[in-house]
Design a protein around this motif. Structure first.
Motif, PDB file in Angstrom:
ATOM      1  N   GLY A 145     -25.300  33.848  40.502  1.00 48.90           N
ATOM      2  CA  GLY A 145     -24.427  34.076  41.641  1.00 48.90           C
ATOM      3  C   GLY A 145     -22.959  33.854  41.371  1.00 48.90           C
ATOM      4  N   LYS A 146     -22.574  33.649  40.126  1.00 49.09           N
ATOM      5  CA  LYS A 146     -21.162  33.458  39.820  1.00 49.09           C
ATOM      6  C   LYS A 146     -20.393  34.773  39.816  1.00 49.09           C
ATOM      7  CE  LYS A 146     -21.998  29.389  36.908  1.00 49.09           C
ATOM      8  NZ  LYS A 146     -21.857  28.809  35.537  1.00 49.09           N
ATOM      9  N   VAL A 147     -21.103  35.865  39.482  1.00 45.57           N
ATOM     10  CA  VAL A 147     -20.471  37.177  39.339  1.00 45.57           C
ATOM     11  C   VAL A 147     -21.361  38.232  39.997  1.00 45.57           C
ATOM     12  CG1 VAL A 147     -19.794  38.962  37.685  1.00 45.57           C
ATOM     13  CG2 VAL A 147     -19.213  36.588  37.229  1.00 45.57           C
ATOM     14  N   GLY A 164     -17.417  27.695  41.493  1.00 48.09           N
ATOM     15  CA  GLY A 164     -17.526  27.465  40.059  1.00 48.09           C
ATOM     16  C   GLY A 164     -16.379  28.007  39.246  1.00 48.09           C
ATOM     17  N   SER A 165     -15.502  28.848  39.830  1.00 48.48           N
ATOM     18  CA  SER A 165     -14.404  29.428  39.046  1.00 48.48           C
ATOM     19  C   SER A 165     -13.077  28.725  39.294  1.00 48.48           C
ATOM     20  CB  SER A 165     -14.258  30.915  39.377  1.00 48.48           C
ATOM     21  OG  SER A 165     -14.024  31.099  40.771  1.00 48.48           O
ATOM     22  N   VAL A 178     -14.637  29.080  31.714  1.00 47.87           N
ATOM     23  CA  VAL A 178     -13.951  29.793  30.635  1.00 47.87           C
ATOM     24  C   VAL A 178     -14.934  30.582  29.767  1.00 47.87           C
ATOM     25  CG1 VAL A 178     -12.560  29.502  28.544  1.00 47.87           C
ATOM     26  CG2 VAL A 178     -11.987  28.240  30.624  1.00 47.87           C
ATOM     27  N   PRO A 179     -16.110  30.037  29.388  1.00 49.54           N
ATOM     28  CA  PRO A 179     -17.071  30.857  28.617  1.00 49.54           C
ATOM     29  C   PRO A 179     -17.537  32.105  29.378  1.00 49.54           C
ATOM     30  CG  PRO A 179     -17.621  28.536  28.450  1.00 49.54           C
ATOM     31  CD  PRO A 179     -16.571  28.642  29.511  1.00 49.54           C
ATOM     32  N   VAL A 180     -17.630  31.995  30.701  1.00 49.53           N
ATOM     33  CA  VAL A 180     -17.998  33.172  31.497  1.00 49.53           C
ATOM     34  C   VAL A 180     -16.921  34.245  31.376  1.00 49.53           C
ATOM     35  CG1 VAL A 180     -18.539  34.011  33.805  1.00 49.53           C
ATOM     36  CG2 VAL A 180     -19.295  31.725  33.107  1.00 49.53           C
ATOM     37  N   MET A 181     -15.657  33.847  31.423  1.00 44.32           N
ATOM     38  CA  MET A 181     -14.564  34.792  31.271  1.00 44.32           C
ATOM     39  C   MET A 181     -14.582  35.435  29.885  1.00 44.32           C
ATOM     40  SD  MET A 181     -13.007  35.059  34.095  1.00 44.32           S
ATOM     41  CE  MET A 181     -11.796  36.143  33.368  1.00 44.32           C
ATOM     42  N   ALA A 182     -15.002  34.674  28.874  1.00 44.71           N
ATOM     43  CA  ALA A 182     -15.085  35.233  27.521  1.00 44.71           C
ATOM     44  C   ALA A 182     -16.124  36.348  27.465  1.00 44.71           C
ATOM     45  CB  ALA A 182     -15.422  34.132  26.521  1.00 44.71           C
ATOM     46  N   ARG A 183     -17.261  36.161  28.155  1.00 46.28           N
ATOM     47  CA  ARG A 183     -18.286  37.202  28.163  1.00 46.28           C
ATOM     48  C   ARG A 183     -17.815  38.419  28.960  1.00 46.28           C
ATOM     49  NH1 ARG A 183     -21.559  32.586  27.926  1.00 46.28           N
ATOM     50  NH2 ARG A 183     -21.564  32.273  30.191  1.00 46.28           N
TER      51      ARG A 183
END
Length: 299
Positions: A145-147, A164-165, A178-183
Motif C-alpha cells: 500500500g505504499k505505492v 511511510g514516505s 529511500v530504497p523504495v524510491m531507488a526501485r
C-alpha cells in the motif's frame, strides 16, 4: 584459226551495254529505297482485295500468336481507369519537416476512421503494457500500500502515499522510504515519456512550522521526490517537471480522516502522448475523430 573467225572476246558494244544496265539497276534501287509506303492505304487496299477475292487469314488454334499485328487486328483496346492505392505514405517538401498523409488517392472517411482507431488501440496497448511492467517491478510496494500504479489513456500514474514516505507536515523523505524510491527510479528508466512530479495535500490549513501554506508543502515534497529520482543520473533532467497543487486537486473528499490521508500524496505522472506529431497532424486527427485525443489522454 581460219580467216572466217572474228576477233577473240566479246564485242565492244557489250561492255557499254553492261555498264548501262548496272547504272539503271542502281538507279531503280535508289528510287525504291527513297520511296515511302503508306501503310494505312496498303491495309485498306489489301482489305478490299481480300473481300473482293474472298481471301481470309486462318490461324490454327494450337498456334501461338506472334508479333503485335495479331493483337492489333483481333483484340479491341479496353478503357483505362485510375487505381486507388490505400497506403499510408510519408510525403514532405522538407526532409527536416516530415508529415504523414494518404498517398495515391484519398481514403474514405470510414477507412480513415478505422485506421485511426487501430492506431489508438495500439498506443493504448503500449501504455497498458508499460503500466503492467511498473506494477511487476514495484510489486512489493504495491502490495504493502505504499505505492499505487494505474493507467488512463496514454498516461501512467505512480501514486506515492504520505504513509511511510513523509513525516506529517514535512517534505523530507523518511530514510526507510529511500530504497523504495531507488526501485521507482530504476523502473522509470525502462518506461518512455515525460515525467511530472506533482505534490498534493489535504485541505487542512498549516499552522506554524516551516511552510506558510499547503502550496509550499506540496511543492517541496514534489521537489524532494524529484531530487531522489535524479540521483545517480539514471534519469534525464529534460524529462522532469515539478508541480505543487496544494489541495486544489483532491483524490477524494476531505471530510474524513481516511479521505484526507488519501489526498496527501505525491504523484509521478508519466505522459506518453504523441510528442513527434506536428500541429497539422493533430488537427487532422481531431477532424477525423474529435474524441481521439481525449481517448489518448492528450491535451
Amino acid at each position: 584459226m581460219s580467216d572466217d573467225d572474228g576477233p577473240a572476246g566479246s564485242p565492244a558494244w557489250m561492255a557499254t551495254f553492261a555498264d548501262l544496265m548496272s547504272l539503271l539497276m542502281c538507279f531503280f534501287v535508289l528510287l525504291l529505297s527513297f520511296a515511302e509506303m503508306d501503310v494505312q492505304k496498303f491495309k485498306q487496299i489489301a482489305g478490299s482485295m481480300k473481300v473482293a477475292f474472298g481471301v481470309q487469314n486462318e490461324f490454327e488454334l494450337e498456334d501461338i500468336p506472334k508479333g503485335t499485328s495479331v493483337v492489333a487486328t483481333e483484340f479491341s483496346p479496353g478503357e483505362t481507369s485510375d487505381t486507388i492505392v490505400d497506403t499510408i505514405q510519408q510525403v514532405t517538401d522538407q526532409t527536416t519537416d516530415p508529415s504523414l498523409r494518404v498517398g495515391e488517392g484519398e481514403l474514405e472517411d470510414s477507412e480513415a476512421e478505422e485506421l485511426l482507431q487501430q492506431k489508438i488501440t495500439a498506443l493504448l496497448a503500449e501504455t497498458e503494457a508499460d503500466a503492467d511492467k511498473l506494477k511487476d517491478m514495484l510489486e512489493d510496494e504495491v502490495q504493502t500500500g505504499k505505492v499505487d500504479v494505474e493507467s488512463d489513456g496514454r498516461t501512467i500514474t505512480v501514486r506515492i502515499r504520505e504513509q511511510g514516505s513523509f513525516p506529517s507536515g514535512s517534505a523530507t523523505l523518511n530514510t526507510d522510504f529511500v530504497p523504495v524510491m531507488a526501485r521507482i527510479r530504476e523502473a522509470l528508466t525502462e518506461i518512455p515519456g515525460t515525467i511530472s512530479i506533482e505534490g498534493h495535500t489535504d485541505s487542512t490549513p498549516l499552522r506554524g512550522g516551516r511552510y506558510e501554506s499547503n502550496w509550499g508543502l506540496s511543492s517541496s515534497r514534489a521537489l524532494s521526490v524529484t531530487h531522489e529520482l535524479l540521483r545517480e543520473g539514471l534519469l534525464k533532467d529534460d524529462r522532469m517537471m515539478v508541480v505543487g497543487f496544494a489541495d486544489t486537486r483532491p483524490f477524494t473528499f476531505n471530510d474524513t480522516v481516511e479521505g484526507r490521508a488519501s489526498n496527501r500524496r505525491v504523484e509521478i505522472v508519466i505522459r506518453q502522448g504523441i510528442e513527434d506529431a506536428e500541429e497539422s497532424e493533430l488537427k487532422s486527427i481531431r477532424d477525423i475523430n474529435p474524441d481521439a485525443l481525449d481517448i489518448l489522454g492528450i491535451e
